[in-house]
Design an enzyme around this catalytic site. Sequence first.
Site, PDB file in Angstrom:
ATOM      1  N   GLU A  80       0.758  -1.152   0.249  1.00 46.86           N
ATOM      2  CA  GLU A  80       0.003   0.003  -0.069  1.00 46.86           C
ATOM      3  C   GLU A  80       0.652   1.291  -0.119  1.00 46.86           C
ATOM      4  O   GLU A  80       0.475   2.066  -0.691  1.00 46.86           O
ATOM      5  CB  GLU A  80      -0.939   0.087   1.176  1.00 46.86           C
ATOM      6  CG  GLU A  80      -2.111  -1.026   1.310  1.00 46.86           C
ATOM      7  CD  GLU A  80      -3.250  -0.611   0.051  1.00 46.86           C
ATOM      8  OE1 GLU A  80      -3.084   0.573  -0.299  1.00 46.86           O
ATOM      9  OE2 GLU A  80      -4.156  -1.254   0.226  1.00 46.86           O
ATOM     10  N   SER A 340     -30.443 -26.544  51.514  1.00 41.60           N
ATOM     11  CA  SER A 340     -29.675 -26.720  52.668  1.00 41.60           C
ATOM     12  C   SER A 340     -28.297 -26.030  52.612  1.00 41.60           C
ATOM     13  O   SER A 340     -27.407 -26.013  53.275  1.00 41.60           O
ATOM     14  CB  SER A 340     -29.386 -28.095  52.961  1.00 41.60           C
ATOM     15  OG  SER A 340     -30.630 -28.600  53.245  1.00 41.60           O
TER      16      SER A 340
END
Length: 766
Positions: A80, A340
């Site tokens: 690029e 419990s």
Amino acid sequence: MKIRRSISRKQKVILGCSIILLTWYAFCLPRQLFHFPYSTVVTDRNEELLGARIASDGQWRFPPRQTTPDKIKQCLIEFEDRHFYRHWGVNPLAIGRAFYQNLKEKRIVSGGSTLTMQTIRLARNEPRTFGEKIIEMIWATRLEFRYSKEKILSLYISHAPFGGNVVGLDAAAWRYFGHSAEDLSWAESATLAVLPNAPAMIHLSKGRKALLAKRNRLLKQLLAKGKLPLSDYELAISEPLPDEPHPLPQVAPYLVSRFYQEKNGEYNVSTIDKSTQKQIEELAERWSNEFNRSDIRNMAILVIDIRTNQVVAYCGNVHFTRQKQGNQVDVIQAPRSTGSILKPFLYYTMLQEGSLLPHTLLPDIPININGFAPQNFNLHFEGAVPASEALARSLNIPSVTMLQQYGVPKFHHFLQQIGLKTITRSPSHYGLSLILGGAEATLWDVTNAYANMGRSLLKQPQTSARLLLNTPETILPGTFEPGAVWQVFDAIKEVNRPEEIDWKAIPSMQPIAWKTGTSYGFRDAWAVGVTPRYAVGVWVGNATGEGKPELIGARTAGPVLFDVFNILPSAHWFERPTGIFVEAEVCRESGHLKSRFCADTDTLLILPAGLKTEACPYHHLVTLSADETHRVYENCANAEPTIRKSWFSLPPVWEWYYKQHHPEYKPLPPFKAGCGEASLLPMQFIYPSPNARIKLPKQLDGSRGFLTVELAHSNPNTIIFWHLDNTYLTQTQDFHKLSLQPAPGKHSLTAVDSEGNTVSTTFFIE
């Protein structure tokens, strides 16, 4: 003079314009360059991807990167912008070349944009015009002043389009190659470097030949410039292009969803260990397939490293991808009936405050407290049970008795202090059922509380476990003291394990303090365990609340819990805290402090607060006739040669059930006739309890049912005379039970034995 004034005025105008232009230039670039929604990304502690959720605009756009991997950096700059590190945002030569090519071809064939300019174009997202190009050039030069080249490159690669709805390097690496950007090969890096150039025309499903040619041409350029070794080049050009996008990982999906709700659009580095998480999920899948046979569809597992206070595994449920009812619920965060599972906390508070000793006898007899008549899971009564054994066996009636003694408001406040945030209603709303599942809690809060108990023995701060690294910890207002915690863990590590083996006889098996819970109606099965390294919480059930007979904590959640611990590294057991306990003589039979009549005692380590507990009330010094068949008073006119003896004697109802399980127990013999009355009342009502409120069931024909009353007497051969509201009813012998059909209202029931002893109780028929 006029000329000088004219020049001065021009200079001022030029200076003013220059200042305006410089000011505009300085502030032309927005403070936040990109305004896009991002995907929610969650990784484990080593930044390995666990999962992600798509951004709100439907794009796979991961949050911006801070760095760019070297391979993709070299490929991108070569393809690029070869002069990226040498220009100030604009490359005049590239602009001139593009202008000449476009003029020659009479169409736009080249843009001449640098990577910096492309970054600006991605941020502005405006139509490509000559005017827009000028703005891009100006902003690009300004961007070069704000950020470093590496930062600009990371901004570009984080927002570049890679075809379809894939934006940014990280999303592209995972979608196209199934791994992170840091692990991209040369061929994969080159492929991604050429894709943003024309993502709409060249991608995986079309233009594959053109894409392959561009990739290989880039690789050849890298080879020619010496950036790519020949061996790497040959391997790279032999790699095929990917065929189809890969699905993103789905590890800990419920955790990812939680972060999606709480930290949407962020990059989250969690405390999860991916390897452990995957093992836990596989284990949960296996057990879920087993439970599905009983139509039990959901399960949750939470693992906390108590030393680091970090969650290492978070399995909120099973079958995340199935759209069945309840599968999308994160059960770790869902309030469920506790069963419990809270009993160890009550045992802890009473030990810590000196309300009982570890082995104090507690009643295990039928009780009815204002209409609340709890039952043990096995529907049996044992008369009296040591507190530690009652906890290990999860007996309900002793727990209710303990809570009645301790006080519901105090226990309610303590549960809130230790972080059970879903217990929000008043103590009176829960009542004594608070200890049996009358309240709801989350697996997160409960496991955290158990983890803090373990952390107290490691002398580390007690806080809420962390799911994110580098996040502040939540300091809990209530903390656990190591002495009482040690006694709690000493009791619950004796709980019978699901495999029903003597784990102590196998050196490879580690001690685990663990507790189960089963909610009313068999809707929730719990198991929580703690070692010096981990706290593990397991919940099994149906997220929709359906009860199943097989949903019992010890039979479902318990086996899963131990399978989880088998995956985790083991650790030596906690060291007993020093400098906390004191020695005390404790009655071997009652578990109370030694009284002056206790014969068999043990010297035990207890908490200092335990020294204020009651001395043994069950040993009495009695005088017996020579054959020990009668008690007598000294100086009794009818006394025979006597002996004095310490005798262990329980209240009549306790005794009634206790002797059925303890054949060694000997009830006190009766008084010798004419030698006075009993110092201890020999009888007691089993049912009804004082002030009980009773609803009589209707019979099949619609008529009112019967009330069965029962009484225990230390002398089984005695005769009992029954009176209801001062009206004589009948007499019984041996088995003292009677069926009544009293009218609604208040009643008084009186029993008199053949020795003249009397006992009464009051009850209400509703």
